[in-house]
Design an enzyme around this catalytic site. Structure first.
Site, PDB file in Angstrom:
ATOM      1  N   PRO A 134       0.769  -1.250   0.000  1.00 31.75           N
ATOM      2  CG  PRO A 134      -0.007  -0.948   2.189  1.00 31.75           C
ATOM      3  CD  PRO A 134       0.699  -1.938   1.292  1.00 31.75           C
ATOM      4  CB  CYS A 135       3.149   2.798  -2.406  1.00 39.34           C
ATOM      5  SG  CYS A 135       2.396   2.372  -3.974  1.00 39.34           S
TER       6      CYS A 135
END
Length: 176
Positions: A134-135
């Site tokens: 989850p950047c």
């Protein structure tokens, strides 16, 4: 052997690329997940095999995530990147669903000096596994949305999805 498939999503058609793995559920370790118009999006190569069945568990988890029922993925990934990138990417995986951290927070989490914020940003930008690593949960120090290989509108979509489902999502891992 490299396998791939596509799937529809709220972000557009996702391209999933993987490698056969004896240890991964479903037999495929995910190497890349990308969205349309993504910077450095891989393209299907000669010799790759299209096989939607190889990604059945991964696509099930992605659908559950987009439906707001899954908050943490349980997917085996193909290892790649430099040692520094791997440290940054591991840190991304520990950001809780529905929350955000700054690039400086990530630098601190990996014990990098404050001056390494640009290097952290570069490593995050090289993340080949959008959504599942989850950047999109990393924002600027001011709280502004900055840098996302899939585009800032998609970053906003993902954050809005997580905020809308945060209190309603009972599940915290990839199992059903």
């Amino acid at each position: 052997m490299t396998v791939y498939t596509t799937m529809d999503s709220p972000l557009g058609e996702l391209l999933l690329v993987g490698e056969e793995s004896a240890t991964a559920r479903g037999g495929t370790a995910l190497a890349s997940l990308s969205v349309p118009e993504q910077k450095r999006r891989p393209t299907v190569q000669d010799g790759w095999t299209e096989d939607a069945d190889a990604f059945a568990d991964i696509t099930r988890q992605l659908r559950s995530y987009f439906d707001g029922k899954l908050t943490r993925f349980d997917i085996e990934y193909v290892t790649g990147g430099s040692a520094f990138q791997q440290r940054v990417w591991t840190s991304l995986e520990s950001i809780p669903y529905g929350t955000t951290l700054s690039y400086g927070d990530i630098a601190a989490r990996i014990d990098a000096p404050r001056a390494a914020v640009r290097a952290v940003g570069t490593a995050i930008g090289a993340n080949p596994l959008l959504v599942v690593r989850p950047c999109h949960r990393v924002i600027g120090a001011s709280g502004a949305l900055t840098g996302y290989a899939g585009g800032l509108e998609r970053k906003r979509q993902l954050l809005d999805l997580e905020h809308a489902h945060e209190s309603a999502a009972p599940q915290r891992n990839g199992t059903s």
